[in-house]
Design a protein around this motif. Structure first.
Motif, PDB file in Angstrom:
ATOM      1  N   ARG A  30       1.034  -1.216  -0.055  1.00 32.47           N
ATOM      2  CA  ARG A  30       0.212   0.167  -0.044  1.00 32.47           C
ATOM      3  C   ARG A  30       0.536   0.854   0.116  1.00 32.47           C
ATOM      4  NH1 ARG A  30      -4.201  -2.630   4.631  1.00 32.47           N
ATOM      5  NH2 ARG A  30      -5.791  -2.837   2.673  1.00 32.47           N
ATOM      6  N   ASN A  31       2.524   1.264   0.644  1.00 34.28           N
ATOM      7  CA  ASN A  31       2.766   2.101   0.610  1.00 34.28           C
ATOM      8  C   ASN A  31       4.151   2.723  -0.959  1.00 34.28           C
ATOM      9  OD1 ASN A  31       1.729   3.413   2.751  1.00 34.28           O
ATOM     10  ND2 ASN A  31       3.493   1.778   4.405  1.00 34.28           N
ATOM     11  N   SER A  32       3.925   1.676  -1.773  1.00 39.09           N
ATOM     12  CA  SER A  32       4.007   1.676  -2.661  1.00 39.09           C
ATOM     13  C   SER A  32       3.685   2.736  -3.827  1.00 39.09           C
ATOM     14  CB  SER A  32       4.307  -0.253  -3.943  1.00 39.09           C
ATOM     15  OG  SER A  32       4.626  -0.968  -3.058  1.00 39.09           O
ATOM     16  N   THR A  52      -6.807 -10.243  -5.106  1.00 37.96           N
ATOM     17  CA  THR A  52      -6.579  -8.775  -4.813  1.00 37.96           C
ATOM     18  C   THR A  52      -7.231  -7.953  -5.457  1.00 37.96           C
ATOM     19  OG1 THR A  52      -4.386  -8.734  -5.827  1.00 37.96           O
ATOM     20  CG2 THR A  52      -5.286  -9.582  -3.654  1.00 37.96           C
ATOM     21  N   TYR A  53      -7.995  -6.522  -4.916  1.00 40.60           N
ATOM     22  CA  TYR A  53      -8.166  -5.118  -6.259  1.00 40.60           C
ATOM     23  C   TYR A  53      -7.516  -4.353  -5.578  1.00 40.60           C
ATOM     24  CZ  TYR A  53     -12.242  -6.978  -7.798  1.00 40.60           C
ATOM     25  OH  TYR A  53     -13.425  -7.615  -8.824  1.00 40.60           O
ATOM     26  N   SER A  54      -6.704  -3.810  -6.793  1.00 39.41           N
ATOM     27  CA  SER A  54      -5.677  -2.576  -6.532  1.00 39.41           C
ATOM     28  C   SER A  54      -5.626  -1.623  -7.048  1.00 39.41           C
ATOM     29  CB  SER A  54      -4.152  -3.661  -6.285  1.00 39.41           C
ATOM     30  OG  SER A  54      -3.449  -2.962  -7.408  1.00 39.41           O
ATOM     31  N   TYR A  55      -5.426  -0.069  -6.751  1.00 42.16           N
ATOM     32  CA  TYR A  55      -5.960   1.024  -7.640  1.00 42.16           C
ATOM     33  C   TYR A  55      -4.486   1.710  -7.544  1.00 42.16           C
ATOM     34  CZ  TYR A  55     -10.645   1.170  -7.046  1.00 42.16           C
ATOM     35  OH  TYR A  55     -12.235   0.772  -6.473  1.00 42.16           O
ATOM     36  N   TRP A  56      -4.251   1.817  -8.550  1.00 42.03           N
ATOM     37  CA  TRP A  56      -2.982   2.512  -9.125  1.00 42.03           C
ATOM     38  C   TRP A  56      -3.205   3.782  -9.927  1.00 42.03           C
ATOM     39  CZ3 TRP A  56       0.859   0.000  -7.086  1.00 42.03           C
ATOM     40  CH2 TRP A  56       1.280  -0.745  -6.657  1.00 42.03           C
ATOM     41  N   GLU A  57      -2.442   4.603  -9.363  1.00 39.28           N
ATOM     42  CA  GLU A  57      -2.481   6.539  -9.953  1.00 39.28           C
ATOM     43  C   GLU A  57      -2.161   6.123 -11.571  1.00 39.28           C
ATOM     44  OE1 GLU A  57      -3.183  10.247  -9.856  1.00 39.28           O
ATOM     45  OE2 GLU A  57      -2.739   8.773  -8.049  1.00 39.28           O
ATOM     46  N   ASN A  58      -1.566   5.075 -12.332  1.00 33.86           N
ATOM     47  CA  ASN A  58      -0.705   4.952 -13.629  1.00 33.86           C
ATOM     48  C   ASN A  58      -0.493   3.683 -13.708  1.00 33.86           C
ATOM     49  OD1 ASN A  58       1.989   5.778 -13.469  1.00 33.86           O
ATOM     50  ND2 ASN A  58       1.333   7.821 -12.863  1.00 33.86           N
ATOM     51  N   GLU A  59      -0.129   3.029 -14.864  1.00 31.66           N
ATOM     52  CA  GLU A  59       0.612   1.935 -15.405  1.00 31.66           C
ATOM     53  C   GLU A  59       2.128   2.005 -14.714  1.00 31.66           C
ATOM     54  OE1 GLU A  59      -0.447  -0.019 -18.973  1.00 31.66           O
ATOM     55  OE2 GLU A  59      -2.278   1.362 -19.023  1.00 31.66           O
ATOM     56  N   LYS A  60       2.888   3.202 -15.241  1.00 35.18           N
ATOM     57  CA  LYS A  60       4.088   3.219 -14.503  1.00 35.18           C
ATOM     58  C   LYS A  60       4.561   2.673 -12.947  1.00 35.18           C
ATOM     59  CE  LYS A  60       8.794   4.219 -15.540  1.00 35.18           C
ATOM     60  NZ  LYS A  60       9.368   2.942 -15.802  1.00 35.18           N
ATOM     61  N   ASP A  61       3.401   3.426 -12.113  1.00 38.09           N
ATOM     62  CA  ASP A  61       3.505   3.025 -11.238  1.00 38.09           C
ATOM     63  C   ASP A  61       3.567   1.563 -10.660  1.00 38.09           C
ATOM     64  OD1 ASP A  61       3.701   5.570 -10.055  1.00 38.09           O
ATOM     65  OD2 ASP A  61       1.971   6.253  -9.744  1.00 38.09           O
ATOM     66  N   TYR A  65       6.452  -0.994  -8.898  1.00 37.27           N
ATOM     67  CA  TYR A  65       6.675  -2.001  -8.388  1.00 37.27           C
ATOM     68  C   TYR A  65       5.948  -3.184  -8.784  1.00 37.27           C
ATOM     69  CZ  TYR A  65       3.264  -5.601  -5.421  1.00 37.27           C
ATOM     70  OH  TYR A  65       2.987  -6.968  -4.329  1.00 37.27           O
ATOM     71  N   ARG A  66       5.833  -4.078  -9.206  1.00 34.27           N
ATOM     72  CA  ARG A  66       5.960  -4.970 -10.622  1.00 34.27           C
ATOM     73  C   ARG A  66       7.572  -5.707 -10.161  1.00 34.27           C
ATOM     74  NH1 ARG A  66       3.007  -7.282 -15.315  1.00 34.27           N
ATOM     75  NH2 ARG A  66       3.149  -9.406 -14.046  1.00 34.27           N
TER      76      ARG A  66
END
Length: 98
Positions: A30-32, A52-61, A65-66
């Motif tokens: 969550r802190n990523s 898992t459901y995760s919301y990301w600001e953009n694909e680069k973020d 993380y990945r």
């Protein structure tokens, strides 16, 4: 912002280990950078299936993380617990409930 949905299925004997890993690592995920939300769901009819459901600001973020050591370590611990190949989707949220 977009949503990443991951479906994972575990051997029953491995569910407790998976949920322990999730509890230990969720605050770090969550802190990523760019992670706005991370939630875990368990299927009502088949307790071996989780999402898992995760919301990301953009694909680069998400990609950052990945490619992180955090993801690599979590995935290494988790993938040995699966009883089926995981599935993942990246989707755009169209309608908000708020």
């Amino acid at each position: 912002m977009f949503v990443r949905i991951v479906k994972m299925s575990f051997h029953s004997k491995n569910i407790e280990r998976f949920t322990t890993i999730f509890e230990e690592k969720k605050k770090f995920i969550r802190n990523s950078a760019g992670c706005k939300l991370l939630e875990l769901y368990q299927d009502k009819t088949n307790p071996e299936i989780f999402f898992t459901y995760s919301y990301w600001e953009n694909e680069k973020d998400l990609e950052n993380y990945r490619n992180s050591d955090l993801f690599k370590n979590v995935w290494k611990e988790t993938k040995v617990l699966f009883n089926a190949k995981p599935e993942a989707w990246s989707v755009n949220k169209k309608i908000s409930m708020q």
